[in-house]
Design a protein around this motif. Structure first.
Motif, mmCIF file in Angstrom:
data_model
loop_
_atom_site.group_PDB
_atom_site.id
_atom_site.type_symbol
_atom_site.label_atom_id
_atom_site.label_comp_id
_atom_site.label_asym_id
_atom_site.label_seq_id
_atom_site.Cartn_x
_atom_site.Cartn_y
_atom_site.Cartn_z
ATOM 1 N N HIS A 58 -23.334 -27.886 4.734
ATOM 2 C CA HIS A 58 -23.673 -26.699 3.945
ATOM 3 C C HIS A 58 -24.991 -26.936 3.218
ATOM 4 O O HIS A 58 -25.224 -28.029 2.680
ATOM 5 C CB HIS A 58 -22.597 -26.392 2.889
ATOM 6 N N TYR A 59 -25.820 -25.906 3.197
ATOM 7 C CA TYR A 59 -27.043 -25.936 2.400
ATOM 8 C C TYR A 59 -26.917 -24.823 1.368
ATOM 9 O O TYR A 59 -26.847 -23.640 1.730
ATOM 10 C CB TYR A 59 -28.276 -25.718 3.288
ATOM 11 N N GLN A 60 -26.884 -25.191 0.076
ATOM 12 C CA GLN A 60 -26.612 -24.232 -0.989
ATOM 13 C C GLN A 60 -27.844 -24.022 -1.863
ATOM 14 O O GLN A 60 -28.377 -24.978 -2.444
ATOM 15 C CB GLN A 60 -25.433 -24.712 -1.846
ATOM 16 N N SER A 61 -28.285 -22.766 -1.948
ATOM 17 C CA SER A 61 -29.369 -22.381 -2.853
ATOM 18 C C SER A 61 -28.747 -21.627 -4.021
ATOM 19 O O SER A 61 -28.152 -20.565 -3.829
ATOM 20 C CB SER A 61 -30.382 -21.483 -2.131
ATOM 21 N N VAL A 62 -28.915 -22.178 -5.226
ATOM 22 C CA VAL A 62 -28.255 -21.601 -6.394
ATOM 23 C C VAL A 62 -29.278 -21.319 -7.489
ATOM 24 O O VAL A 62 -30.421 -21.777 -7.452
ATOM 25 C CB VAL A 62 -27.144 -22.538 -6.923
ATOM 26 N N VAL A 63 -28.823 -20.563 -8.473
ATOM 27 C CA VAL A 63 -29.640 -20.267 -9.646
ATOM 28 C C VAL A 63 -28.882 -20.715 -10.896
ATOM 29 O O VAL A 63 -27.771 -21.234 -10.815
ATOM 30 C CB VAL A 63 -29.966 -18.754 -9.729
ATOM 31 N N GLU A 64 -29.535 -20.558 -12.047
ATOM 32 C CA GLU A 64 -28.914 -20.830 -13.346
ATOM 33 C C GLU A 64 -28.657 -22.313 -13.616
ATOM 34 O O GLU A 64 -27.917 -22.646 -14.541
ATOM 35 C CB GLU A 64 -27.606 -20.050 -13.509
ATOM 36 N N GLU A 65 -29.274 -23.199 -12.847
ATOM 37 C CA GLU A 65 -29.104 -24.620 -13.126
ATOM 38 C C GLU A 65 -29.694 -24.985 -14.480
ATOM 39 O O GLU A 65 -29.202 -25.889 -15.160
ATOM 40 C CB GLU A 65 -29.754 -25.445 -12.018
ATOM 41 N N LEU A 89 -25.743 -30.027 0.798
ATOM 42 C CA LEU A 89 -27.075 -30.211 0.236
ATOM 43 C C LEU A 89 -27.310 -29.048 -0.723
ATOM 44 O O LEU A 89 -27.271 -27.894 -0.313
ATOM 45 C CB LEU A 89 -28.133 -30.205 1.339
ATOM 46 N N GLN A 90 -27.526 -29.343 -1.969
ATOM 47 C CA GLN A 90 -27.657 -28.256 -2.945
ATOM 48 C C GLN A 90 -28.926 -28.391 -3.759
ATOM 49 O O GLN A 90 -29.292 -29.487 -4.197
ATOM 50 C CB GLN A 90 -26.459 -28.219 -3.899
ATOM 51 N N GLY A 91 -29.577 -27.258 -3.979
ATOM 52 C CA GLY A 91 -30.752 -27.218 -4.842
ATOM 53 C C GLY A 91 -30.813 -25.909 -5.588
ATOM 54 O O GLY A 91 -30.286 -24.891 -5.135
ATOM 55 N N HIS A 92 -31.468 -25.941 -6.738
ATOM 56 C CA HIS A 92 -31.579 -24.713 -7.531
ATOM 57 C C HIS A 92 -32.979 -24.117 -7.377
ATOM 58 O O HIS A 92 -33.963 -24.827 -7.156
ATOM 59 C CB HIS A 92 -31.257 -24.975 -9.003
ATOM 60 N N LEU A 93 -33.048 -22.796 -7.517
ATOM 61 C CA LEU A 93 -34.296 -22.062 -7.363
ATOM 62 C C LEU A 93 -34.868 -21.580 -8.689
ATOM 63 O O LEU A 93 -36.035 -21.170 -8.742
ATOM 64 C CB LEU A 93 -34.085 -20.854 -6.436
#
Length: 338
Positions: free
Chosen positions: A128-135, A65-69
């Motif tokens: 997995h739960y992924q919090s990413v930046v720069e999307e 599960l991925q989302g951007h901040l």
């Protein structure tokens, strides 16, 4: 600027018993990865946070599960009815920069796992739960998770797509035009060369290139029938020093879309050729050609294929919630971390 949000997600995952991986990678270490985008020095490192729940059994499929901040700029403050970073709730909707894109999807995914666990269930596959930046700018947050070797049978990205399934999305090329002029006092403007006005000539040529791309799109299997799926945008312009001086410089940050299956390098070559041809038609720029700096996104388009099993699961979930078959397919004219 996203450190506080990453701290929040790291704490939220840890409080729920997820195994938390909070790491920072220098951009230089990502440079060799497929899909790397040069930020032009604006980024020196990327921080990401991933939570992991180990499989409760041995027969399940793994899921990310991925989302951007990160968020896009908030724009003029006077166009907001409330401060963009002080969210308000009105008629059941939260208003604030990033509330929809995509804090809503981030929290929905996390709370969905909470609900499953509270009901006494546990995932049969690794989660997995992924919090990413720069999307919004380069996609380097997602790339950092790939470089960290996070993998799963399926990735679900809950972007705000109106309950549709993004079947295809465009790619994007970002670039900066740097245009020279010949400065002089406005009293003698005819002896100078106005960099800002010269830039407009280049932008007009790039708009014409975009129209040729949309003509090609009519035969694209994922985008035929879509109205104007490829867009060009001159998104930021700076130039000149004073109202009474013919400007000696102008810079424009630009974005050009491309369809799945098209080569990023081919599109960059066509952009460069278009700019060169337009400059050749300009009396000053033909001897002082503009520079092109490739910065930010250099991203391929994408078409979802070979995903029958997760699509079947998603369709069943959609029908249980909405009572209708779906979700509908969508050909996206922007891009995500997909």
């Amino acid at each position: 600027e996203e450190d506080a949000a990453l701290d929040f997600m790291s704490d939220a995952l840890a409080a729920r018993g997820w195994q938390v991986d909070d790491w920072t990678v220098p951009m230089s270490e990502l440079a060799g990865e497929p899909g790397f985008c040069d930020s032009g020095g604006d980024l020196v490192a990327i921080r990401s946070v991933t939570g992991t729940l180990d499989a409760a059994g041995s027969g399940g499929k793994s899921l990310i599960l991925q989302g951007h901040l990160d968020v896009v700029p908030e724009g003029p403050a006077e166009m907001w009815t409330a401060p963009p970073y002080d969210p308000v709730i009105k008629d059941g909707w939260m208003y604030g920069r990033g509330a929809g894109d995509m804090k809503s999807g981030d929290t929905a995914a996390l709370f969905a796992v909470d609900a499953i666990r509270r009901a006494g269930f546990a995932p049969e596959g690794r989660l997995h739960y992924q919090s990413v930046v720069e999307e919004e700018s380069t996609g380097m947050g997602a790339l950092a998770t790939l470089a960290r070797r996070y993998r799963a049978d399926c990735v679900f990205i809950p972007e705000p797509t109106g309950h549709t399934l993004v079947r295809a999305q465009v790619g994007v090329v970002w670039f900066k035009l740097r245009v020279q002029g010949k400065p002089t006092h406005v009293a003698y403007a005819g002896t100078g060369a106005n960099a800002i006005m010269g830039t407009f000539q280049l932008l007009t040529a790039l708009e014409e290139l975009c129209e040729t791309y949309n003509a090609r799109a009519a035969d694209h299997p994922a985008y035929k029938g879509e109205e104007h799926p490829v867009n060009f945008n001159a998104g930021k312009i700076t130039g000149g020093d004073w109202a009474s001086s013919v400007p000696a410089w102008c810079e424009v940050d630009c974005r050009m879309g491309l369809l799945p299956g098209w080569s990023v390098e081919d599109v960059k070559a066509e952009i460069a050729e278009t700019v060169a041809r337009a400059a050749e038609a300009h009396p000053f720029l033909r001897s002082n050609p503009p520079d092109i700096v490739w910065n930010g996104f250099q991203a391929d388009g994408f078409v979802l294929e070979n995903a029958d099993a997760p699509e079947t699961a998603l369709s069943a979930a959609h029908k249980s919630v909405f009572g209708t078959d779906g979700p509908e397919d969508r050909a996206f004219t922007a891009l995500t971390d997909t």
